[in-house]
Design a protein around this motif. Sequence first.
Motif, PDB file in Angstrom:
ATOM      1  N   ASN A 560     -33.101 112.177  52.084  1.00  0.00           N
ATOM      2  CA  ASN A 560     -32.399 111.013  52.625  1.00  0.00           C
ATOM      3  C   ASN A 560     -32.673 109.779  51.788  1.00  0.00           C
ATOM      4  O   ASN A 560     -31.770 109.022  51.458  1.00  0.00           O
ATOM      5  CB  ASN A 560     -32.866 110.725  54.053  1.00  0.00           C
ATOM      6  CG  ASN A 560     -32.120 111.575  55.047  1.00  0.00           C
ATOM      7  OD1 ASN A 560     -31.050 112.092  54.735  1.00  0.00           O
ATOM      8  ND2 ASN A 560     -32.684 111.724  56.221  1.00  0.00           N
ATOM      9  N   ARG A 563     -30.761 109.585  48.649  1.00  0.00           N
ATOM     10  CA  ARG A 563     -29.369 109.227  48.883  1.00  0.00           C
ATOM     11  C   ARG A 563     -29.254 107.712  49.094  1.00  0.00           C
ATOM     12  O   ARG A 563     -28.426 107.036  48.489  1.00  0.00           O
ATOM     13  CB  ARG A 563     -28.872 109.982  50.127  1.00  0.00           C
ATOM     14  CG  ARG A 563     -27.398 110.186  50.222  1.00  0.00           C
ATOM     15  CD  ARG A 563     -27.087 111.219  51.307  1.00  0.00           C
ATOM     16  NE  ARG A 563     -27.845 111.013  52.529  1.00  0.00           N
ATOM     17  CZ  ARG A 563     -27.489 110.156  53.479  1.00  0.00           C
ATOM     18  NH1 ARG A 563     -26.408 109.441  53.342  1.00  0.00           N
ATOM     19  NH2 ARG A 563     -28.222 110.036  54.558  1.00  0.00           N
ATOM     20  N   PRO A 573     -28.386  91.149  39.774  1.00  0.00           N
ATOM     21  CA  PRO A 573     -28.936  90.350  38.669  1.00  0.00           C
ATOM     22  C   PRO A 573     -29.499  89.025  39.192  1.00  0.00           C
ATOM     23  O   PRO A 573     -28.920  88.408  40.085  1.00  0.00           O
ATOM     24  CB  PRO A 573     -27.733  90.092  37.767  1.00  0.00           C
ATOM     25  CG  PRO A 573     -26.702  91.074  38.185  1.00  0.00           C
ATOM     26  CD  PRO A 573     -26.967  91.420  39.599  1.00  0.00           C
ATOM     27  N   LEU A 576     -27.175  86.083  39.199  1.00  0.00           N
ATOM     28  CA  LEU A 576     -25.874  86.212  39.852  1.00  0.00           C
ATOM     29  C   LEU A 576     -25.633  85.033  40.793  1.00  0.00           C
ATOM     30  O   LEU A 576     -26.494  84.685  41.593  1.00  0.00           O
ATOM     31  CB  LEU A 576     -25.824  87.528  40.647  1.00  0.00           C
ATOM     32  CG  LEU A 576     -24.585  87.713  41.526  1.00  0.00           C
ATOM     33  CD1 LEU A 576     -23.336  87.807  40.667  1.00  0.00           C
ATOM     34  CD2 LEU A 576     -24.720  88.964  42.379  1.00  0.00           C
ATOM     35  N   ASN A 577     -24.475  84.433  40.675  1.00  0.00           N
ATOM     36  CA  ASN A 577     -24.115  83.364  41.596  1.00  0.00           C
ATOM     37  C   ASN A 577     -23.269  83.960  42.718  1.00  0.00           C
ATOM     38  O   ASN A 577     -22.135  84.378  42.490  1.00  0.00           O
ATOM     39  CB  ASN A 577     -23.330  82.280  40.840  1.00  0.00           C
ATOM     40  CG  ASN A 577     -23.079  81.078  41.725  1.00  0.00           C
ATOM     41  OD1 ASN A 577     -23.344  81.124  42.935  1.00  0.00           O
ATOM     42  ND2 ASN A 577     -22.576  80.019  41.132  1.00  0.00           N
ATOM     43  N   ASP A 580     -19.684  83.189  43.288  1.00  0.00           N
ATOM     44  CA  ASP A 580     -18.627  83.735  42.423  1.00  0.00           C
ATOM     45  C   ASP A 580     -17.971  84.968  43.037  1.00  0.00           C
ATOM     46  O   ASP A 580     -16.984  85.473  42.521  1.00  0.00           O
ATOM     47  CB  ASP A 580     -19.207  84.135  41.058  1.00  0.00           C
ATOM     48  CG  ASP A 580     -19.651  82.913  40.264  1.00  0.00           C
ATOM     49  OD1 ASP A 580     -19.261  81.795  40.667  1.00  0.00           O
ATOM     50  OD2 ASP A 580     -20.378  83.105  39.274  1.00  0.00           O
ATOM     51  N   SER A 582     -15.720  86.678  45.321  1.00  0.00           N
ATOM     52  CA  SER A 582     -14.655  86.275  46.235  1.00  0.00           C
ATOM     53  C   SER A 582     -14.712  87.139  47.486  1.00  0.00           C
ATOM     54  O   SER A 582     -15.045  88.320  47.428  1.00  0.00           O
ATOM     55  CB  SER A 582     -13.309  86.381  45.537  1.00  0.00           C
ATOM     56  OG  SER A 582     -12.643  87.532  45.949  1.00  0.00           O
ATOM     57  N   GLY A 583     -14.442  86.564  48.607  1.00  0.00           N
ATOM     58  CA  GLY A 583     -14.450  87.331  49.846  1.00  0.00           C
ATOM     59  C   GLY A 583     -15.731  87.167  50.639  1.00  0.00           C
ATOM     60  O   GLY A 583     -15.826  87.633  51.759  1.00  0.00           O
ATOM     61  N   GLY A 612     -19.285  93.667  56.519  1.00  0.00           N
ATOM     62  CA  GLY A 612     -18.192  93.272  55.630  1.00  0.00           C
ATOM     63  C   GLY A 612     -18.718  92.623  54.367  1.00  0.00           C
ATOM     64  O   GLY A 612     -18.302  92.954  53.255  1.00  0.00           O
ATOM     65  N   SER A 615     -20.238  95.254  52.117  1.00  0.00           N
ATOM     66  CA  SER A 615     -19.334  96.100  51.327  1.00  0.00           C
ATOM     67  C   SER A 615     -18.692  95.286  50.210  1.00  0.00           C
ATOM     68  O   SER A 615     -18.461  95.803  49.121  1.00  0.00           O
ATOM     69  CB  SER A 615     -18.305  96.804  52.216  1.00  0.00           C
ATOM     70  OG  SER A 615     -17.613  95.881  52.989  1.00  0.00           O
ATOM     71  N   THR A 616     -18.451  94.007  50.467  1.00  0.00           N
ATOM     72  CA  THR A 616     -17.927  93.163  49.396  1.00  0.00           C
ATOM     73  C   THR A 616     -18.933  93.067  48.253  1.00  0.00           C
ATOM     74  O   THR A 616     -18.587  93.195  47.086  1.00  0.00           O
ATOM     75  CB  THR A 616     -17.645  91.735  49.928  1.00  0.00           C
ATOM     76  OG1 THR A 616     -16.813  91.857  51.055  1.00  0.00           O
ATOM     77  CG2 THR A 616     -16.975  90.893  48.873  1.00  0.00           C
ATOM     78  N   PHE A 619     -19.239  96.399  46.460  1.00  0.00           N
ATOM     79  CA  PHE A 619     -18.020  96.554  45.686  1.00  0.00           C
ATOM     80  C   PHE A 619     -18.120  95.724  44.401  1.00  0.00           C
ATOM     81  O   PHE A 619     -17.857  96.204  43.305  1.00  0.00           O
ATOM     82  CB  PHE A 619     -16.853  96.071  46.548  1.00  0.00           C
ATOM     83  CG  PHE A 619     -15.513  96.207  45.918  1.00  0.00           C
ATOM     84  CD1 PHE A 619     -14.920  97.448  45.796  1.00  0.00           C
ATOM     85  CD2 PHE A 619     -14.836  95.095  45.457  1.00  0.00           C
ATOM     86  CE1 PHE A 619     -13.669  97.581  45.211  1.00  0.00           C
ATOM     87  CE2 PHE A 619     -13.588  95.212  44.868  1.00  0.00           C
ATOM     88  CZ  PHE A 619     -13.004  96.457  44.748  1.00  0.00           C
ATOM     89  N   PHE A 620     -18.561  94.504  44.542  1.00  0.00           N
ATOM     90  CA  PHE A 620     -18.717  93.609  43.403  1.00  0.00           C
ATOM     91  C   PHE A 620     -19.726  94.175  42.408  1.00  0.00           C
ATOM     92  O   PHE A 620     -19.477  94.256  41.209  1.00  0.00           O
ATOM     93  CB  PHE A 620     -19.172  92.226  43.889  1.00  0.00           C
ATOM     94  CG  PHE A 620     -19.375  91.238  42.772  1.00  0.00           C
ATOM     95  CD1 PHE A 620     -18.322  90.446  42.331  1.00  0.00           C
ATOM     96  CD2 PHE A 620     -20.614  91.110  42.161  1.00  0.00           C
ATOM     97  CE1 PHE A 620     -18.505  89.542  41.301  1.00  0.00           C
ATOM     98  CE2 PHE A 620     -20.801  90.206  41.125  1.00  0.00           C
ATOM     99  CZ  PHE A 620     -19.740  89.416  40.694  1.00  0.00           C
ATOM    100  N   THR A 623     -18.330  97.379  40.681  1.00  0.00           N
ATOM    101  CA  THR A 623     -17.254  97.147  39.713  1.00  0.00           C
ATOM    102  C   THR A 623     -17.781  96.364  38.530  1.00  0.00           C
ATOM    103  O   THR A 623     -17.320  96.541  37.420  1.00  0.00           O
ATOM    104  CB  THR A 623     -16.085  96.382  40.360  1.00  0.00           C
ATOM    105  OG1 THR A 623     -16.602  95.264  41.050  1.00  0.00           O
ATOM    106  CG2 THR A 623     -15.303  97.259  41.306  1.00  0.00           C
ATOM    107  N   SER A 624     -18.779  95.499  38.766  1.00  0.00           N
ATOM    108  CA  SER A 624     -19.255  94.664  37.667  1.00  0.00           C
ATOM    109  C   SER A 624     -20.053  95.469  36.657  1.00  0.00           C
ATOM    110  O   SER A 624     -20.271  95.033  35.551  1.00  0.00           O
ATOM    111  CB  SER A 624     -20.103  93.514  38.204  1.00  0.00           C
ATOM    112  OG  SER A 624     -21.283  94.017  38.776  1.00  0.00           O
TER     113      SER A 624
END
Lengths: 626, 462
Positions: A560, A563, A573, A576-577, A580, A582-583, A612, A615-616, A619-620, A623-624
């Motif tokens: 577990n 995972r 990082p 990281l700001n 920046d 969005s969302g 929420g 996950s944003t 996601f960021f 993708t980054s």
Amino acid sequence: MRTSFDEDFDVIVIGAGHAGCEAASACARMGCQTALVTISLDTIGQMSCNPAVGGIAKGHLVREIDALGGIMGRVIDRTGIQFRLLNRSRGPAVQAPRAQADRALYRTEMRHVLEFTRNLHLRQGVVTDFVIENGQVTGIQLQDTRRLRANAVVLAAGTFLNGLIHTGRSTYTAGRAGEPASIELADSLKRLGFPVGRLKTGTPPRLDGRTIDWDVFESQPADERPVPFSFLTETIEQPQVTCHIGYTNESVHKTIRDNLQESPLYSGQIKGIGPRYCPSIEDKVVKFPEKTRHQLFLEPEGYETYEVYLNGFSTSLPFELQQELVHKIPGLDQTKIIRPGYAIEYDFIDPRELTPFLQTTRVRGLFFAGQINGTTGYEEAACQGLLAGINAALYVQGREGFTLRREESYIGVLIDDLITQGVDEPYRMFTSRAENRLNLRYDTSDARLSPYGRNLGLLADSEWERFSSRRDRISKLRTALLATRFKRSSWEHAELSRLIEKDLGDSISLASLSQYPTVNPSILFDFLPASIKSYTTFSDLETTVGDLLYHGYIRTQQQNNERIRNQAEVLIPANLNFRDISGLSHEMVERLERVRPQNFGQACRISGITPGALSTLLFFLKTSKN
Amino acid sequence: MCDFSFEVQAAGTIVALSTPPGRSGIGVIRISGERALDFTRSLVRDPDFSPEPNRVTLKPIFDPDTLEVVDRAVVTFFKSPHSYTGDDVVELSCHGSPPLLLNILDVLLNLGARTADPGEFTMRAVANGRLNLTQAEAVRDLIEAQTHAAVRQAARQLGGELSKRLQPIKDVLLEIIVPLESSLEFVEDDLPEDIARNIEDNLFALSARIDEMADSFRRGRLLKDGLRVALVGRPNVGKSSLFNGLLSSDRAIVTEIPGTTRDTISEVINIEGIPVLIIDTAGVRPSPDKIEQLGIERTRRAIADADLIVAVLDGSLPLINEDEEIVREASSNHCVVALNKSDLESFCSNNAQRIDDNLPLVSVSAKTGKGLDALCAEIIKPFTAGYLDESSFVITNARHYDLLRRTSEALRAAQGLIQENVSEELILANLYEALRFLGEITGETTPEDILSQIFSTFCIGK
């Protein structure tokens, strides 16, 4: 103002309580010239509340401190007067050692250990301010005009920051009963912009043991075979004393109810938040009106004193009322109070200000440890002191900081909880705070943490040798338990079947035998092969059996963890700001900025953060990467 | 300073047709993002256009090249954060002509909008905290829902119904965990006897309730995925007329399934809210014709994939061996025998007496429609026994089903350990696992939550 310094050190530790002692000892042993500055040299390692170390989860912490090379376990092993292993009837993961201490001996022994530590320098004085140059701490200012220089400072001020003691309606500023509070230092922290909150804790009255009718109380003896805290302690030599258990009654409760207006807790005089798990007797009576009695423990303060600690009766009622209440308890009807109980309010700093290395984000080189971070308890304080000390040393040596993970230690759980969630009441450790408590047994802290202690230079060669030889014995023992089988025809099989009153089948291994709830290690010990038995200790056997017991669970947990870790370890990082992204709502950005999580796992544990937003963020981050 | 100079995918204003492609009465274009209103202003050539949120306005839509009015659309503006995605959203309800809609989308893309990725509106809603994951999954189901019953079911889940239903279950689980945990953390406080006694009973009741919920997944799956029903039989027994009969008896044809093979035709009909895909197959008979053989092969595949087989027989003729063979093969699956052509004088239900009595048998007339309702009822019967009460809640999502099943397993493991008198920390390990699985649907329970309950339930501390 003077700019020169009276003395130069690598690291300064402020406060010689349980956090400060560990911090100073670790720094000095890691090679740093270390000053330990205390308001009073006579109260080094003072147990300001109950004279006991350990307990469930707290005992785990002491074992972890010890495994890393800290000193608390060694000191209590030499000064404990009643050792008990708690939860003995349950599995090893939730067992933990606890010991009553001789309060005076503990102090003396702690000071002795510190005085005999190379590179460690004790200084008495009241610290009033920090010297800071370009956002980096460079020293401290004492009330008596002395200035000490160091590039790292560990602040372990305990309850002294703006400490305010309440007994009934009377209040006075103090760090502990009888010692001055640190007012100027608290002001200087506020000036530096640290977000300050207010907490409260309390103590019960201390009784004159000569006036107690002991026969009325149920006695609670020490364990016959005391389990020490330190892996370095072979056996506990000192004589063991008995504690006593008693109860409050309806008459006590009624008097408390009738006089609630006298309690600063209920009159509104106290603003700070107290711990729910260590409620005052006023709280117990008000919140649990259906209970007709509450348990009390009469704990001796030491061999050479008749002072007795009335555990379970923490109160800030006026002295006359405390005395009246004590007299209502059968057996205490003639008992005199030596020191009244009191409540103390003190400042703490929001620990979300801290990095995982316990360094502040506001001032470089400044570390906070212990009650100032919103925790309660000697053990909680000590483990932070150890980690802050280690990191202060690493900081001045220009080395990378040291942290522990949640799944490998209670210390990791504690620090991670503090820096990601902050506190809204004094933080105490519980085993349920650890997701992997089956893997965080008190008797495996050496396996988990001693290699770190060795790398940091906190375990001497002889200590490391002891560690290695224990691990070696345990591994051989495990093999032997799995390999030793008794056939139905053997006398061992017959004898064991008789002992545990079960059919053991045609053949059974010692390992499977150890999993029967009715088979305790002392039965098992007798059946070990002679070659193994000669060098195996009882504690080796217990640890090995525990490993076998939880093996399956731990494997599942580890899967577990992996995972979760895959996601949790997605790094955030440092530069990281969050604005920046969005969302993310303004509020979520603020929460993230306050904690500045280093990875996604820490972000998940920030209080009030929404799924929420997470996950944003994930996601960021994902993708980054591409 | 920040080395993340790439464009975040979640940014920008996105646009998509949110009604199904193809000719329809109305086509809705949804625009979500900061510039949604900007783009709309250009589209309606009215720079001052500031519609009141949540109100509809009829506006002419212009082609920016020709400046001709291409459509009149109903414009609805949802102001952030009170929109589905949480962004500013504009919905344009246009006439449903595909070229027209494509043209408007083109204009929007030229203005600087970006085509939304599949699910991106929902993704944004989750990101903006407008929906939790359970709700987001329900939205996906809502979009995929084919019939009214499924729409109702999905709508219920959207309101957090599943979380709400699970909450009392989670509460009971916490009631079990709290005293056990308390007895571990605070040795001096022994477990109150009545609580200790109840733990086993509670666990048993709890896993039964969870199982019941998990079982509803069968019906949930039925509502969402529907049934595949193959009509099989010898040539000329009236399969195709039965097929047409079933279709026309059902006035709520939802979609035509694209990509059906040339020789097996299928259509979805709605039987009591369940989408049922009826597949008309090629007649099964030995044939030297290559093409027909291929058709028969497809029929066999359709039979293999079907949830239920309707074996169609000609009731106006005595059965022959081939009929019996077909029924025998079909009866290895769920199967209904349809004795067709009941309108003919030569029809005789005794013709079916060689058929196994245990198989459901319905006399129908594809021609007059008589018996079709009975046939429909038999088709869904094996799948709906006990589950057709639409008011009852069902699980429609395989992930939720799986989590409930695992919750139940963990609870049973805990029960087993209690019976073996194993120490509490191991029992709790299983209970926490159950809590974690439930938490994946309802949201996490933190150690702090449990400690809070301990402190409010028990008088703890020395």
